[in-house]
Design an enzyme around this catalytic site. Structure first.
Site, PDB file in Angstrom:
ATOM      1  N   CYS A 210       4.068   2.630  -9.926  1.00 40.70           N
ATOM      2  CA  CYS A 210       3.315   3.645  -9.190  1.00 40.70           C
ATOM      3  C   CYS A 210       3.416   5.073  -9.760  1.00 40.70           C
ATOM      4  CB  CYS A 210       3.717   3.589  -7.719  1.00 40.70           C
ATOM      5  SG  CYS A 210       2.502   4.369  -6.664  1.00 40.70           S
TER       6      CYS A 210
ATOM      7  N   HIS B  80       5.082  -2.022  -5.183  1.00 40.49           N
ATOM      8  CA  HIS B  80       6.454  -1.782  -4.717  1.00 40.49           C
ATOM      9  C   HIS B  80       6.898  -3.035  -3.965  1.00 40.49           C
ATOM     10  CE1 HIS B  80       6.141   2.615  -5.310  1.00 40.49           C
ATOM     11  NE2 HIS B  80       4.948   2.558  -4.774  1.00 40.49           N
TER      12      HIS B  80
HETATM   13  N1  GLN Z   1       2.204  10.231  -5.613  1.00 36.69           N
HETATM   14  C1  GLN Z   1       1.466   9.187  -6.216  1.00 36.69           C
HETATM   15  C2  GLN Z   1       0.181   8.828  -5.469  1.00 36.69           C
HETATM   16  O1  GLN Z   1       0.118   8.962  -4.275  1.00 36.69           O
HETATM   17  C3  GLN Z   1       2.381   7.988  -6.372  1.00 36.69           C
HETATM   18  C4  GLN Z   1       2.806   7.396  -5.073  1.00 36.69           C
HETATM   19  C5  GLN Z   1       3.877   6.352  -5.218  1.00 36.69           C
HETATM   20  O2  GLN Z   1       4.606   6.331  -6.196  1.00 36.69           O
HETATM   21  N2  GLN Z   1       4.007   5.491  -4.210  1.00 36.69           N
HETATM   22  O3  GLN Z   1      -0.768   8.394  -6.090  1.00 36.69           O
END
Ligand code: GLN
Length: 238
Positions: free
Chosen positions: A94, A190
């Site tokens: 992510c 995740h």
């Molecule tokens: N901040 C990034 C987004 O919202 C990654 C989010 C995350 O790692 N869950 O796209």
């Protein structure tokens, strides 16, 4: 006894929704098979020069935490790129998946340049893409949980990690989830990803062992619980 070094990139800032479980999963799958694991948290990517991990793991994080690590990552772009080019095994989830791309387009006037290890770019979206994901890959059905506002578009130098069966994946349009280049993998999953996807976890281990000149024939493990967890997660509503 063969030692496998697992580097954990920015564990303090980039570690959400159980991403630490990717490290625990790899450690378990290695130690059960008689390997020694050397766990190296990496707060400064410059340390990769000395540590040279066999597997480098990075997780997700809030936009604000991405801002905190972005400078250090970009400063060490060449080092990371060189390791990726020489076949180092990496899995970025992510937030770090996005940072491993070329750039993050926040708006027409605001573009954040990233490290370009993966040929992709991410554009901030108006809404968040949240929920359980199922994607088919070369390493079986991948399941996980996504929560991101970024929409990621792949370039021609990377392949998608999987084809989305349920959920949004990279951008909710292309039907693609994640990216693969050389031995570098990126994904929005995740959960943690590797705990519920043992075949994919073993793929990372096999590639790391091959790099070390070791046999990549892995003793099979009893993955009954892991597979039940994946099945249950896949059935959960979005
Ligand atoms: N901040 C990034 C987004 O919202 C990654 C989010 C995350 O790692 N869950 O796209």
């Amino acid at each position: 006894m063969v030692k496998v070094t697992i580097g954990h990139l920015y564990p303090k800032q980039m570690n959400v929704y159980g991403d630490m479980g990717n490290i625990i999963t790899l450690r378990y799958r290695l130690e059960t098979r008689g390997f020694t694991v050397d766990y190296q948290p990496i707060d400064d990517a410059g340390d990769l020069k000395l540590i040279k991990p066999d597997i480098l793991i990075g997780g997700g994080g809030q936009d604000s935490n991405q801002d905190v690590v972005q400078g250090n990552l970009v400063k060490n772009k060449t080092l990371i790129k060189n390791q990726a080019e020489s076949g180092a095994v990496m899995l970025m989830i992510c937030g770090l998946y996005q940072l491993f791309g070329h750039r993050f387009i926040v708006s027409d006037h605001h573009i954040i340049e990233n490290i370009g290890v993966l040929d992709l770019e991410t554009k901030a979206g108006e809404t968040r893409l949240i929920g359980n994901v199922v994607a088919d890959s070369r390493w079986g059905r991948l399941v996980g949980f996504e929560n991101h506002s970024g929409r990621t578009t792949l370039g021609s130098d990377v392949k998608a990690l999987g084809k989305v069966i349920k959920g949004a994946g990279n951008d909710s349009q292309s039907g693609e989830e994640g990216a693969v280049y050389n031995n570098v993998f990126g994904s929005y999953l995740h959960g943690p990803m590797l705990a519920k996807n043992p075949e994919f976890a073993d793929e990372l281990i096999k590639r790391a062992l091959k790099n070390k000149g070791e046999s990549d024939q892995l003793e099979p493990l009893d993955d009954e619980i892991e597979n039940i967890a994946a099945k249950i997660a896949a059935k959960r509503p979005r």
